[in-house]
Design a protein around this motif. Structure first.
Motif, PDB file in Angstrom:
ATOM      1  N   ALA A   1       7.444  10.677 -24.039  1.00  0.00           N
ATOM      2  CA  ALA A   1       7.445   9.512 -23.221  1.00  0.00           C
ATOM      3  C   ALA A   1       8.148   9.567 -21.940  1.00  0.00           C
ATOM      4  CB  ALA A   1       7.929   8.602 -23.936  1.00  0.00           C
ATOM      5  N   GLY A   2       8.487  10.874 -21.484  1.00  0.00           N
ATOM      6  CA  GLY A   2       9.288  11.327 -20.518  1.00  0.00           C
ATOM      7  C   GLY A   2      10.675  11.217 -20.618  1.00  0.00           C
ATOM      8  N   GLY A   3      11.625  11.017 -19.515  1.00  0.00           N
ATOM      9  CA  GLY A   3      12.993  10.862 -19.833  1.00  0.00           C
ATOM     10  C   GLY A   3      13.617  11.827 -18.689  1.00  0.00           C
ATOM     11  N   GLU A   4      14.976  11.748 -18.807  1.00  0.00           N
ATOM     12  CA  GLU A   4      16.075  12.166 -17.720  1.00  0.00           C
ATOM     13  C   GLU A   4      15.817  13.643 -17.424  1.00  0.00           C
ATOM     14  OE1 GLU A   4      20.246  11.759 -18.642  1.00  0.00           O
ATOM     15  OE2 GLU A   4      19.507  11.128 -20.593  1.00  0.00           O
ATOM     16  N   LEU A   5      15.425  14.434 -18.459  1.00  0.00           N
ATOM     17  CA  LEU A   5      15.313  15.969 -18.372  1.00  0.00           C
ATOM     18  C   LEU A   5      14.123  16.488 -17.896  1.00  0.00           C
ATOM     19  CD1 LEU A   5      17.571  17.141 -21.263  1.00  0.00           C
ATOM     20  CD2 LEU A   5      18.333  16.633 -18.753  1.00  0.00           C
ATOM     21  N   MET A   6      12.941  15.346 -17.702  1.00  0.00           N
ATOM     22  CA  MET A   6      11.778  16.018 -17.687  1.00  0.00           C
ATOM     23  C   MET A   6      11.511  16.638 -16.259  1.00  0.00           C
ATOM     24  SD  MET A   6       8.306  13.470 -17.322  1.00  0.00           S
ATOM     25  CE  MET A   6       8.669  12.933 -15.843  1.00  0.00           C
ATOM     26  N   ASP A   7      11.941  16.352 -15.240  1.00  0.00           N
ATOM     27  CA  ASP A   7      12.127  17.115 -14.011  1.00  0.00           C
ATOM     28  C   ASP A   7      12.404  18.514 -14.200  1.00  0.00           C
ATOM     29  OD1 ASP A   7      10.715  14.952 -12.867  1.00  0.00           O
ATOM     30  OD2 ASP A   7      12.647  14.495 -11.691  1.00  0.00           O
ATOM     31  N   ARG A   8      13.302  18.693 -15.060  1.00  0.00           N
ATOM     32  CA  ARG A   8      14.029  19.934 -15.258  1.00  0.00           C
ATOM     33  C   ARG A   8      13.259  20.870 -16.000  1.00  0.00           C
ATOM     34  NH1 ARG A   8      20.139  20.180 -17.768  1.00  0.00           N
ATOM     35  NH2 ARG A   8      20.060  18.534 -16.379  1.00  0.00           N
ATOM     36  N   LEU A   9      12.440  19.972 -17.015  1.00  0.00           N
ATOM     37  CA  LEU A   9      11.453  21.124 -17.908  1.00  0.00           C
ATOM     38  C   LEU A   9      10.361  21.548 -17.128  1.00  0.00           C
ATOM     39  CD1 LEU A   9      10.400  21.045 -21.138  1.00  0.00           C
ATOM     40  CD2 LEU A   9       8.874  19.384 -20.190  1.00  0.00           C
ATOM     41  N   VAL A  10      10.059  20.534 -16.127  1.00  0.00           N
ATOM     42  CA  VAL A  10       8.616  21.238 -15.479  1.00  0.00           C
ATOM     43  C   VAL A  10       8.987  22.276 -14.576  1.00  0.00           C
ATOM     44  CG1 VAL A  10       6.860  20.373 -13.801  1.00  0.00           C
ATOM     45  CG2 VAL A  10       7.482  18.935 -15.587  1.00  0.00           C
ATOM     46  N   LEU A  11      10.117  21.902 -13.826  1.00  0.00           N
ATOM     47  CA  LEU A  11      10.847  23.118 -12.953  1.00  0.00           C
ATOM     48  C   LEU A  11      11.045  24.244 -13.639  1.00  0.00           C
ATOM     49  CD1 LEU A  11      11.891  23.340  -9.972  1.00  0.00           C
ATOM     50  CD2 LEU A  11      14.289  22.913 -10.968  1.00  0.00           C
ATOM     51  N   ARG A  12      11.297  24.314 -14.813  1.00  0.00           N
ATOM     52  CA  ARG A  12      11.551  25.581 -15.661  1.00  0.00           C
ATOM     53  C   ARG A  12      10.297  26.157 -16.154  1.00  0.00           C
ATOM     54  NH1 ARG A  12      17.323  24.474 -18.732  1.00  0.00           N
ATOM     55  NH2 ARG A  12      18.540  24.214 -16.958  1.00  0.00           N
TER      56      ARG A  12
END
Length: 367
Positions: A42-53
C-alpha cells in the motif's frame, strides 16, 4: 549457479516495521545480484528508497483487513501471470491469504512458488495460520520458528528455515572511521559528553521498552564511576507524550540531569553505535529478532540485553557476555561494569545483507 529469478514480495506497507524493512533489504540484494525485484504494498515511508534501489513497486492496498480485500485476488493473479513471476513471497497474514488464493487459481504447471516469512510473533488462530502454509517457510529466528511450529504444526510442510535479518554493512561499516567533523559537531551541541563513556539506549519512548531500568542503571553506575553518560535515542509515539515526561521527571529524581540526554530520533545511528561503549536492549517483551542489537553488533558495539526471544540467539552468536536475565538489576550492573573496565571483542560474522540474501536465494533455488 542460481538462474535469474523474478521475485514478487508482498507486504502491507513499505515502512519501518520488521516486514517493511526486510522487504526493502531483500529487494536491494535481489537487484544487486541481477534478479528482478517486484514489491506489492500500500506504499509507505520507505517506498521511494525501495524504488531508488532498483525494485519495481506496484501499489495495491494490502493493509486493509476486510472482506472487501478479497476483490484484490483476481488483480493479483493477473499481475502474477503477466509478470511471469517465479516466486511470490508473503511477509504478513493478509498479503499471505490474498497471494495464496491468487496462486491457487493458476494452473498447477504455471504456478510460482509460494513462500512465507515470519518477522514477528503472531498469535494463534486461523487468520495467522497462513504464515505456516508456504511451500517454503522462513522465520527470522529459531525462537520465532519454534513459536510457529507449536501453533501451526499441522500447516507446516516442513520445519521453518531460520533466516536472520541482515544489516546493511555498507551503511553500518565498522571499518570506516567516524568523521571528526561529526564528533566535533556533537560535542559542540552537547559539551557535557566530552570525556565520558556513552551508554546508548535506542528505543521508542513507550512503556515496556526498558527506559526506567536504563535510568536506574545509570544511577547505580554513577555511584561507582563518574565517567558514564546515557544517550536515550528514539521518537515519542503518539499517545506516549505523558510517559516520556514521566521518564524525564524520573531522571531528575534520580539525580541524572547532568548524566543523561533525551535525544529524540536520530539519523546518525552508525556514528552513535561506533562511539558508544555499550548499547542496551531492555524491552520487557520477547522479540522475534532485534534489529537495533544487530546494527550495534555489526558496528562492533557491545550489546547488553535481556535473555528473551530472538535477542538471545543474536547475542549468543556475537556477544554472549551481554545476556542477563530480565529484571536482574545486579546482573545488569555487573555486566555493564565488566564492559566498562576493559576493551571487549564483538563478533559480527553472519549479520550482513549478503549473508541474509544468500540464505533466501538458496531457499528459493530449492523451491
Amino acid at each position: 549457479m542460481i538462474s535469474i529469478m523474478r521475485v514478487l514480495q508482498a507486504v502491507p506497507q513499505i515502512d519501518k516495521s520488521p516486514e517493511g524493512r526486510a522487504t526493502l533489504d531483500l529487494g536491494q540484494e535481489l537487484v544487486r545480484l541481477g534478479h528482478e525485484s517486484i514489491v506489492v504494498s500500500a506504499g509507505g515511508e520507505l517506498m521511494d528508497r525501495l524504488v531508488l534501489r532498483g525494485s519495481r513497486h506496484i501499489e495495491i492496498p494490502l493493509d486493509r483487513r476486510s472482506l472487501w480485500s478479497l476483490r484484490l485476488v483476481r488483480r493479483l493473479r493477473r499481475l502474477i501471470r503477466e509478470l511471469e513471476v517465479d516466486v511470490v513471497h508473503a511477509r504478513a497474514p493478509l498479503p499471505g491469504w490474498l497471494l495464496w488464493l491468487a496462486v491457487r487459481g493458476i494452473p498447477e504447471g504455471q504456478r510460482p512458488r509460494f513462500v512465507t516469512s515470519v518477522h514477528r510473533l503472531y498469535g494463534g488462530g486461523f487468520f495467522n495460520s497462513i504464515m505456516a502454509a508456504g511451500q517454503q517457510v522462513m522465520a527470522v529466528s529459531g525462537f520465532a520458528g519454534e513459536r510457529l511450529r507449536k501453533q501451526f504444526s499441522r500447516k507446516l510442510a516442513s520445519a521453518p528455515e531460520i533466516v536472520p535479518g541482515g544489516v546493511n554493512t555498507r551503511e553500518f561499516d565498522r571499518s570506516a572511521p567516524v568523521s571528526g567533523y561529526w564528533h566535533q559537531r556533537l560535542l559542540n551541541d552537547f559539551p557535557q559528553l566530552e570525556g565520558r563513556n556513552w551508554l546508548l539506549m535506542p528505543a521508542a519512548l513507550s512503556p515496556g521498552n526498558g527506559h526506567r531500568e536504563f535510568l536506574q542503571l545509570l544511577s547505580m553506575l554513577g555511584q561507582q564511576r563518574d565517567d558514564v553518560f546515557g544517550l536515550i535515542v528514539g521518537e515519542v509515539p503518539p499517545g506516549d507524550v505523558k510517559y516520556a515526561r514521566k521518564l524525564e521527571r524520573l531522571a531528575l529524581d534520580l539525580g541524572l540531569s547532568d548524566k543523561v540526554l533525551f535525544m529524540g530520533p536520530r539519523r546518525d545511528m552508525r556514528e552513535l553505535y561506533a562511539s558508544a561503549r555499550i548499547t542496551f536492549c531492555l524491552g520487557e517483551r520477547p522479540l522475534a529478532y532485534g534489529r537495533v542489537a544487530a546494527e550495534a553488533l555489526a558496528m562492533g558495539c557491545p550489546v547488553i540485553a535481556y535473555r528473551l526471544g530472538g535477542l538471545t540467539e543474536l547475542l549468543q552468536q556475537c556477544f554472549p557476555q551481554g545476556l542477563v536475565d530480565a529484571g536482574d538489576t545486579e546482573a545488569l550492573l555487573e555486566a555493564s561494569m565488566e564492559v566498562l573496565k576493559r576493551p571487549v571483542q564483538v563478533v559480527s560474522d553472519g549479520l550482513s545483507l549478503e549473508d541474509m540474501s544468500a540464505r533466501v536465494l538458496a531457499l528459493y533455488a530449492r523451491a
